[in-house]
Design a protein around this motif. Structure first.
Motif, PDB file in Angstrom:
ATOM      1  N   GLY A 177       7.784 -11.961  66.910  1.00  0.00           N
ATOM      2  CA  GLY A 177       7.861 -11.927  68.111  1.00  0.00           C
ATOM      3  C   GLY A 177       8.894 -13.867  67.312  1.00  0.00           C
ATOM      4  N   TRP A 178      10.018 -14.214  68.366  1.00  0.00           N
ATOM      5  CA  TRP A 178      10.824 -15.061  67.757  1.00  0.00           C
ATOM      6  C   TRP A 178      10.311 -16.409  69.152  1.00  0.00           C
ATOM      7  CZ3 TRP A 178      12.327 -10.609  67.761  1.00  0.00           C
ATOM      8  CH2 TRP A 178      13.524 -10.459  68.559  1.00  0.00           C
ATOM      9  N   VAL A 179      10.602 -17.441  69.530  1.00  0.00           N
ATOM     10  CA  VAL A 179      11.104 -18.313  69.702  1.00  0.00           C
ATOM     11  C   VAL A 179      11.952 -19.558  69.669  1.00  0.00           C
ATOM     12  CG1 VAL A 179       9.228 -20.311  69.303  1.00  0.00           C
ATOM     13  CG2 VAL A 179       9.980 -20.132  71.652  1.00  0.00           C
ATOM     14  N   SER A 180      12.694 -19.460  71.027  1.00  0.00           N
ATOM     15  CA  SER A 180      14.341 -20.166  70.981  1.00  0.00           C
ATOM     16  C   SER A 180      13.478 -21.785  71.661  1.00  0.00           C
ATOM     17  CB  SER A 180      15.589 -19.815  70.963  1.00  0.00           C
ATOM     18  OG  SER A 180      16.669 -20.960  70.207  1.00  0.00           O
ATOM     19  N   GLY A 181      12.654 -22.491  70.794  1.00  0.00           N
ATOM     20  CA  GLY A 181      12.658 -23.733  71.591  1.00  0.00           C
ATOM     21  C   GLY A 181      13.737 -25.356  72.408  1.00  0.00           C
ATOM     22  N   ALA A 182      14.734 -24.151  72.470  1.00  0.00           N
ATOM     23  CA  ALA A 182      15.615 -25.530  72.434  1.00  0.00           C
ATOM     24  C   ALA A 182      15.201 -27.248  72.686  1.00  0.00           C
ATOM     25  CB  ALA A 182      15.267 -25.911  74.729  1.00  0.00           C
ATOM     26  N   ARG A 183      14.480 -28.026  73.786  1.00  0.00           N
ATOM     27  CA  ARG A 183      14.026 -29.415  73.374  1.00  0.00           C
ATOM     28  C   ARG A 183      13.153 -29.107  72.711  1.00  0.00           C
ATOM     29  NH1 ARG A 183      14.750 -32.340  79.023  1.00  0.00           N
ATOM     30  NH2 ARG A 183      16.843 -31.222  79.358  1.00  0.00           N
ATOM     31  N   TRP A 184      12.116 -28.760  73.013  1.00  0.00           N
ATOM     32  CA  TRP A 184      10.886 -28.549  72.732  1.00  0.00           C
ATOM     33  C   TRP A 184      11.315 -27.643  71.461  1.00  0.00           C
ATOM     34  CZ3 TRP A 184      12.948 -27.817  77.057  1.00  0.00           C
ATOM     35  CH2 TRP A 184      12.408 -28.023  77.994  1.00  0.00           C
ATOM     36  N   HIS A 185      11.916 -27.261  70.488  1.00  0.00           N
ATOM     37  CA  HIS A 185      11.712 -26.435  69.623  1.00  0.00           C
ATOM     38  C   HIS A 185      10.592 -27.195  68.634  1.00  0.00           C
ATOM     39  CE1 HIS A 185      12.733 -23.097  67.686  1.00  0.00           C
ATOM     40  NE2 HIS A 185      13.624 -24.033  66.348  1.00  0.00           N
ATOM     41  N   GLU A 186      10.721 -28.989  68.596  1.00  0.00           N
ATOM     42  CA  GLU A 186      10.918 -28.865  67.064  1.00  0.00           C
ATOM     43  C   GLU A 186       9.102 -28.916  67.158  1.00  0.00           C
ATOM     44  OE1 GLU A 186      11.117 -33.562  64.464  1.00  0.00           O
ATOM     45  OE2 GLU A 186      12.580 -32.872  65.832  1.00  0.00           O
ATOM     46  N   ARG A 187       8.919 -29.300  68.371  1.00  0.00           N
ATOM     47  CA  ARG A 187       7.225 -29.264  68.574  1.00  0.00           C
ATOM     48  C   ARG A 187       6.360 -28.312  68.737  1.00  0.00           C
ATOM     49  NH1 ARG A 187       2.395 -31.186  69.929  1.00  0.00           N
ATOM     50  NH2 ARG A 187       1.861 -30.222  72.580  1.00  0.00           N
ATOM     51  N   ILE A 188       7.854 -26.967  68.879  1.00  0.00           N
ATOM     52  CA  ILE A 188       6.456 -25.819  69.083  1.00  0.00           C
ATOM     53  C   ILE A 188       6.565 -25.025  67.392  1.00  0.00           C
ATOM     54  CG2 ILE A 188       7.589 -23.325  69.040  1.00  0.00           C
ATOM     55  CD1 ILE A 188       8.895 -24.016  72.232  1.00  0.00           C
ATOM     56  N   GLN A 189       7.790 -25.871  66.616  1.00  0.00           N
ATOM     57  CA  GLN A 189       7.617 -25.136  65.277  1.00  0.00           C
ATOM     58  C   GLN A 189       6.118 -25.740  65.009  1.00  0.00           C
ATOM     59  OE1 GLN A 189      11.854 -24.555  64.186  1.00  0.00           O
ATOM     60  NE2 GLN A 189      10.613 -25.620  61.889  1.00  0.00           N
ATOM     61  N   HIS A 190       6.296 -27.624  65.275  1.00  0.00           N
ATOM     62  CA  HIS A 190       4.759 -27.971  64.518  1.00  0.00           C
ATOM     63  C   HIS A 190       3.777 -27.422  64.903  1.00  0.00           C
ATOM     64  CE1 HIS A 190       3.103 -32.456  63.984  1.00  0.00           C
ATOM     65  NE2 HIS A 190       2.636 -31.167  63.874  1.00  0.00           N
ATOM     66  N   LEU A 191       3.839 -27.286  66.208  1.00  0.00           N
ATOM     67  CA  LEU A 191       2.661 -26.683  66.596  1.00  0.00           C
ATOM     68  C   LEU A 191       2.442 -24.592  65.535  1.00  0.00           C
ATOM     69  CD1 LEU A 191       2.812 -26.518  70.692  1.00  0.00           C
ATOM     70  CD2 LEU A 191       0.514 -27.292  68.971  1.00  0.00           C
ATOM     71  N   LYS A 192       2.801 -24.235  65.663  1.00  0.00           N
ATOM     72  CA  LYS A 192       3.305 -23.134  64.313  1.00  0.00           C
ATOM     73  C   LYS A 192       2.460 -23.190  63.171  1.00  0.00           C
ATOM     74  CE  LYS A 192       4.921 -19.017  61.966  1.00  0.00           C
ATOM     75  NZ  LYS A 192       6.355 -18.442  61.546  1.00  0.00           N
ATOM     76  N   LEU A 193       3.186 -23.905  62.830  1.00  0.00           N
ATOM     77  CA  LEU A 193       2.076 -24.161  61.982  1.00  0.00           C
ATOM     78  C   LEU A 193       0.812 -24.716  61.395  1.00  0.00           C
ATOM     79  CD1 LEU A 193       2.595 -25.635  58.263  1.00  0.00           C
ATOM     80  CD2 LEU A 193       3.572 -27.831  59.340  1.00  0.00           C
ATOM     81  N   VAL A 194       0.454 -26.315  63.050  1.00  0.00           N
ATOM     82  CA  VAL A 194      -0.364 -26.282  63.252  1.00  0.00           C
ATOM     83  C   VAL A 194      -1.856 -25.009  62.659  1.00  0.00           C
ATOM     84  CG1 VAL A 194      -2.373 -27.461  64.136  1.00  0.00           C
ATOM     85  CG2 VAL A 194      -0.383 -28.878  62.889  1.00  0.00           C
ATOM     86  N   THR A 195      -0.852 -24.257  64.369  1.00  0.00           N
ATOM     87  CA  THR A 195      -1.904 -23.562  64.596  1.00  0.00           C
ATOM     88  C   THR A 195      -2.463 -22.403  63.704  1.00  0.00           C
ATOM     89  OG1 THR A 195      -0.213 -22.392  66.062  1.00  0.00           O
ATOM     90  CG2 THR A 195      -1.940 -24.364  66.860  1.00  0.00           C
ATOM     91  N   GLN A 196      -1.399 -22.101  62.779  1.00  0.00           N
ATOM     92  CA  GLN A 196      -1.201 -20.687  61.732  1.00  0.00           C
ATOM     93  C   GLN A 196      -0.523 -20.732  60.436  1.00  0.00           C
ATOM     94  OE1 GLN A 196       1.315 -17.901  63.509  1.00  0.00           O
ATOM     95  NE2 GLN A 196      -0.642 -16.987  63.872  1.00  0.00           N
TER      96      GLN A 196
ATOM     97  N   CYS B 188      11.666 -16.152  74.467  1.00  0.00           N
ATOM     98  CA  CYS B 188      10.544 -15.993  73.786  1.00  0.00           C
ATOM     99  C   CYS B 188      10.324 -14.301  73.844  1.00  0.00           C
ATOM    100  CB  CYS B 188       9.455 -15.854  74.814  1.00  0.00           C
ATOM    101  SG  CYS B 188       8.351 -17.971  74.625  1.00  0.00           S
ATOM    102  N   SER B 189      10.700 -13.802  72.667  1.00  0.00           N
ATOM    103  CA  SER B 189      10.908 -12.582  72.316  1.00  0.00           C
ATOM    104  C   SER B 189      10.375 -11.365  71.199  1.00  0.00           C
ATOM    105  CB  SER B 189      12.511 -12.336  72.811  1.00  0.00           C
ATOM    106  OG  SER B 189      12.683 -10.777  72.375  1.00  0.00           O
ATOM    107  N   SER B 190      10.465 -10.488  71.053  1.00  0.00           N
ATOM    108  CA  SER B 190       9.829  -9.756  70.306  1.00  0.00           C
ATOM    109  C   SER B 190       9.778  -8.161  70.483  1.00  0.00           C
ATOM    110  CB  SER B 190       7.782  -9.625  70.947  1.00  0.00           C
ATOM    111  OG  SER B 190       7.324  -8.314  70.604  1.00  0.00           O
TER     112      SER B 190
END
Lengths: 467, 467
Positions: free
Chosen positions: B321-340, B307-309
């Motif tokens: 900022g940005w995040v590189s989510g390793a094996r959780w990346h898809e879920r993180i991207q999904h969460l970003k979409l859904v929350t924002q 995580c950084s910015s």
């Protein structure tokens, strides 16, 4: 676009949309068009026949061509009657992909070139000026968690014109309405709680329930009255409901404007059953008539959390929304701080300046007429479709809700339409129980030009072939 | 500032910071200063004595005044040795209020006037140009959930210079690092899970644990080595830990740069115990020397979420900022979409242009020297404090960690200092077990001018009076 008939078609279309010729009014005669535009009769006829095929003009024998004005028969789509028990919400990846594309609210899959509308140019200038005003070590400071005071002031002034008296201290700036809804749910509900939603209801909300581990119960919602309150009362008697998410002004996709009596009854139910009411107010400013008061204006027990943004009424790229969190406000503001620290100050200042000098009000007024005309054009075009459809006739918002003949499956239609360069939003996206398989949401957010009307015609052909 | 001695003081201060006179070097003589600046001897003496009192220069009999260069005795603050069992995290409102103020990283409570630094002017121009490039109906489209491709490309290029090879597809843009940390925790942990944090550790992370209902366990962290891995291994043996949040590059508040061997051992532990590793990389670009590789570069099992910015290295008002989510990346991207839904496109394009033309690299290089000098000035000033203190000597970041004599309670000191216009960040903010009552974080993010040095002197007086 290169052919001369297409140029004429485009010119006529624009004239109809700008009401240079009123609905029911006569277009210039074929002879007039030939001489005015230096075109052959065949070219003029070609253009007129294409517009006729789209249902936008009609030929009357020996009188010429007229702008269609039949009071379009819009039979409202059916409303579900059965209510399913609350359940955890799951959403498939396919739906997620569709959600991404359809959030653009356009029949066409990619943005178009051309000039930016005047009010957007003004907005961008305001933001640019705010950027240039940065000085000293401003950039080393985060904005306060509630957001810029001047912007909250402007939002409060705007709210007061709608019979809602709110102080800037009761507002918290967010990254758009979806972010506001997320904060509202996170602050007021806990994993496993039951949340009532409209059915059909906004897919973004359903996704939020899924991500937060909340259970959803669907309350039927019609395109003329909104949430069915008899059904809601039943739901409240049968299950323990914690919160209800409702969009009383031009809910997507039903487009309903909830009548005043229904609003009062909804609030009475909320008070009796101690509900959190989360009001999604994002479409209010797209009203074709007077902007309706929010439900929040009837909130005597500090239980309505209002969520909104400028994404539908101004620009989706701003990522600026707000929430007024009632008794959960402090927790919401805390959550915003903890999950995001702050919003961008210069951006808020730019938007605040845009609102303060009256540009936003002017923009909303101008857009109102445009949107109504675009809806009318769409309804006219749909009226000429050969199959049996039912369609909503919203008085605000950016889309109609369309019910197709039973055999049509809009999820598979979505994929086939996309291959042909047409984007629709299939009905099942708006339900947690997979309802509305033969429905779709269709947008009128953009001006109707040849490319969009042709996309519409391609869609009709596709449906006919399936049905 | 109006007095002539103050003007001279300011001029000398600036010269010392720009190393016009090297540490240990001789300042111009009193006679030279009198004639150069047309000042009386009394005025010159006044200015020099003030600087001497601040510990920045020293008088040597018969030789004149010299820039202080004693190898500042920085005895590192003590490291806790006892480890408390995992526990739910609670944070008081007082701490929340302090968190708000101290996020600005300044001894002074309000932003200062003056010119914006050159690189910020350039940045704002890039953003302004991106705004003016908007066309057609761009404004009616949301950006793709992962964020602007060009910006992700630039971040990947920047990462590759640090021995971390990442593709733009493995990056998701967020609203700052705090937002990235939130998404990372939400995607990889569930309510009740135990998360290991550094102690002292960043209060923003502790707040996140509290809000997400996660349990925290504190692993002692020293200002020279970072997380104590013997202690961490003990923790892993005694309790089931799901994730660990670590800031290997100049963690706030300890300022530690984790040595290469410790990084390897940490990754080995993570692999053995199947941990989620959340790397807070936000301070890396403030390195005074070479920017260190991220821990993520050692990640062979796709378990490090980086995580950084740009908030610490460029501007806090960008909210990018940005995040590189390793094996959780898809879920993180999904969460970003859904929350924002999305981030602002034009803003990302502006920042991407700023990076692409080399302005960011230039800015980071220039800032590096400035920050080192500011740290040195602060350490010099602290060395002249009369009481017994221990202080970290970080090689990056924006703050030192200071341990005061036992009786001092920095929470009450915070309030008393604020009354006198001085902002400190009290130690207990950095612990979930209320440790570090006699510690505080002190910032060197801003250039030392008279007002900040005077604030520092006021603080020393206050502490002396208490202790």
């Amino acid at each position: 676009m290169t052919y001369r008939y297409q140029q004429l078609e485009q010119w006529l279309l624009q004239g109809i949309q700008e009401q240079r010729w009123q609905p029911g009014g006569r277009l210039p005669s074929i002879r007039e068009l030939c001489s005015q535009k230096s075109l052959s009769k065949a070219t003029v006829m070609h253009a007129l026949q294409r517009l006729e095929a789209l249902g936008l003009v009609e030929a009357r024998p020996k009188s010429g061509y007229f702008v269609t004005c039949r009071p379009v028969q819009t039979q409202a789509p059916a409303v579900p009657t059965q209510i399913a028990a609350p359940r955890p919400v799951t959403v498939s990846d396919v739906l997620l992909d569709i959600m991404r594309r359809s959030a653009a609210f356009d029949l066409l899959p990619t943005p178009q070139a051309g000039d930016l509308p005047h009010s957007l140019v003004t907005l961008n200038r305001c933001i640019g000026r705010a950027l240039r005003r940065q000085k000293g070590n401003d950039y080393q400071y985060y904005d306060e968690p509630a957001g810029d005071g001047a912007l909250r002031e402007q939002i409060a002034v705007h709210a007061s014109r709608r019979g809602w008296s709110v102080s800037p201290e009761q507002l918290c700036i967010t990254s758009g309405c979806q972010h506001a809804l997320f904060l509202a749910l996170m602050a007021s509900c806990e994993r496993g709680d039951v949340v009532a939603v409209e059915s059909p209801g906004f897919y973004g909300v359903l996704q939020l329930l899924a991500q937060l581990g909340l259970q959803g119960v669907e309350v039927p919602s019609s395109s003329d009255q909104g949430m069915d309150l008899d059904a809601f009362e039943q739901v409240l008697t049968r299950w323990k409901v914690k919160a209800c998410i409702v969009s009383p002004a031009f809910a997507t996709p039903s487009g309903a404007l909830m009548p005043p009596a229904a609003r009062l009854r909804l609030m009475a139910l909320a008070n009796r059953h101690d509900l959190v009411v989360i009001e999604d107010d994002i479409y209010a400013d797209t009203a074709f008539g007077v902007i309706p008061d929010p439900l929040k204006a009837l909130d005597t027990e500090d239980r309505v959390i209002l969520c909104s943004s400028l994404s539908k009424s101004l620009s989706r790229d701003l990522r600026l929304g707000w929430v007024s969190g009632a008794r959960w406000h402090e927790r919401i503001q805390h959550l915003k701080l903890v999950t995001q620290l702050a919003s961008s100050r210069y951006l808020q200042q730019g938007v605040s300046d845009f609102m303060a000098d009256g540009s936003y009000a002017t923009h909303v007024r101008r857009q109102r007429t445009e949107l109504r005309n675009r809806r009318d054009q769409l309804l006219s075009a749909l009226a000429s479709w050969p199959m049996d459809i039912r369609v909503s006739r919203p008085e605000g918002g950016l889309a109609v809700w369309l019910e197709l003949p039973e055999p049509v499956d809009t999820l598979s239609l979505y994929h086939r339409a996309l291959e042909q360069g047409v984007v629709i939003t299939p009905g099942p996206l708006f339900s947690i129980t997979g309802q509305f398989g033969n429905c779709l949401r269709m947008s009128f957010a953009h001006p109707w030009d040849n490319s969009r009307l042709e996309a519409l015609a391609r869609l009709a052909t596709l449906i006919e072939r399936i049905g």
